[in-house]
Design a protein around this motif. Sequence first.
Motif, PDB file in Angstrom:
ATOM      1  N   ILE A 101       0.669  -0.860   0.110  1.00  0.00           N
ATOM      2  CA  ILE A 101      -0.152  -0.115  -0.415  1.00  0.00           C
ATOM      3  C   ILE A 101       0.358   1.170   0.322  1.00  0.00           C
ATOM      4  N   SER A 102       0.973   2.290  -0.962  1.00  0.00           N
ATOM      5  CA  SER A 102       1.840   3.024  -1.441  1.00  0.00           C
ATOM      6  C   SER A 102       1.011   4.584  -1.591  1.00  0.00           C
ATOM      7  N   LYS A 103       0.681   5.659  -0.970  1.00  0.00           N
ATOM      8  CA  LYS A 103      -0.073   6.897  -1.272  1.00  0.00           C
ATOM      9  C   LYS A 103       1.175   7.809  -1.750  1.00  0.00           C
ATOM     10  N   SER A 137       3.662  14.119  -3.954  1.00  0.00           N
ATOM     11  CA  SER A 137       5.103  13.654  -3.513  1.00  0.00           C
ATOM     12  C   SER A 137       4.127  12.208  -3.412  1.00  0.00           C
ATOM     13  N   GLN A 138       5.521  11.683  -2.156  1.00  0.00           N
ATOM     14  CA  GLN A 138       5.342  10.613  -1.144  1.00  0.00           C
ATOM     15  C   GLN A 138       5.888  10.834   0.139  1.00  0.00           C
ATOM     16  N   LEU A 139       5.491  10.970   0.939  1.00  0.00           N
ATOM     17  CA  LEU A 139       6.173  11.136   2.203  1.00  0.00           C
ATOM     18  C   LEU A 139       5.702  10.308   3.679  1.00  0.00           C
ATOM     19  N   TYR A 140       4.584   9.284   3.378  1.00  0.00           N
ATOM     20  CA  TYR A 140       4.217   8.431   4.441  1.00  0.00           C
ATOM     21  C   TYR A 140       4.803   7.107   3.733  1.00  0.00           C
ATOM     22  N   CYS A 188       8.938   2.124  -2.105  1.00  0.00           N
ATOM     23  CA  CYS A 188       9.783   1.324  -1.941  1.00  0.00           C
ATOM     24  C   CYS A 188      10.351   1.697  -0.668  1.00  0.00           C
ATOM     25  N   ARG A 189      10.978   0.686  -0.045  1.00  0.00           N
ATOM     26  CA  ARG A 189      12.316   0.806   1.349  1.00  0.00           C
ATOM     27  C   ARG A 189      12.977  -0.220   1.882  1.00  0.00           C
ATOM     28  N   HIS A 238      10.884   7.442  -3.228  1.00  0.00           N
ATOM     29  CA  HIS A 238       9.426   7.665  -3.671  1.00  0.00           C
ATOM     30  C   HIS A 238       9.132   7.612  -4.931  1.00  0.00           C
ATOM     31  N   MET A 239       8.186   8.151  -5.699  1.00  0.00           N
ATOM     32  CA  MET A 239       7.566   8.756  -6.821  1.00  0.00           C
ATOM     33  C   MET A 239       6.693  10.264  -6.758  1.00  0.00           C
TER      34      MET A 239
END
Length: 268
Positions: free
Chosen positions: A73-75, A93-96, A100-101, A124-125
Amino acid sequence: MKYELVAGFETHIELATKTKIFCSCTTAFGGAPNSHCCPVCIGLPGTLPKLNREVVNFGIKAGLATHGEIAEISKMDRKNYCYPDLSKAYQISQLYLPICRNGWIEINDSVNGGKKKVRIHEIHMEEDAGKLVHDEWSDCTLVNYNRCGVPLLEIVSEPDIASADEAVEYVEKLRAILQFCGVSDCKMQEGSLRADVNVSVMEKGSKEFGTRTEMKNINSFKAIHNAVEAEAQRQIELIEDGEKVVQETRRWDDSKGASYSMRSKEDA
Ligand code: ADP
Ligand code: MG
Ligand code: ZN
């Protein structure tokens, strides 16, 4: 020899998609100013972004190729940004929940010999901003929004880099991996790979990192090498003179071989 160097990279990669991240405008480099734009990518009221599937595919490819864990799950998040190179005043952007990590890239260990891993905190995207063109012959600044909404991956490393040679090798390896996967052409001259390098120094054997400075958009391997070395040296001289390193963004001028203060980070 009393000090250890610590560096970490935030690298922005422009993706090899044909169209932008949230609209169908072209991502082609160049073109007449403001000709690759539409209501979505300049953020007119009432428009809605629609995510380009290929950006997600490239994010996953980059993550897997660097041994990362792909998020189920990515947002995306809005980053408010009051600056004229982004007309809608926020960047998506993607902060939280980044795509990928926990990846890593292997390089040669320049201090202890053998190999070492540079850990990748996240990938992040996000969308790129436009470009300001400062006209040195008059007192105006022009703005070109063609680059607004071009898809980016931001690849954030942990501060695992211990020398200028390691810094260069990390970015070289990263570029080779992304080019091999077809994620990006990674042309530093055209800005499709932009490296921001964070540098600090600490006494040898210390457990606590020193205060870091950041140099943005370094655009060649030679400049990365020079910037890391010169910045570490500048910080060592400050400390030896009994002064303190301040956390700030500095501009690296490769022709002068020196960095200049741009702004201090109000709240890192
Ligand atoms: P911010 O969110 O304020 O930009 P981060 O913790 O995300 O800070 O770190 C940004 C980058 O700086 C990362 O690439 C990280 O590896 C690097 N970094 C963090 N601390 C240090 C340090 N003390 N010295 C050198 N690089 C550092
Ligand atoms: Mg950061
Ligand atoms: Zn558009």
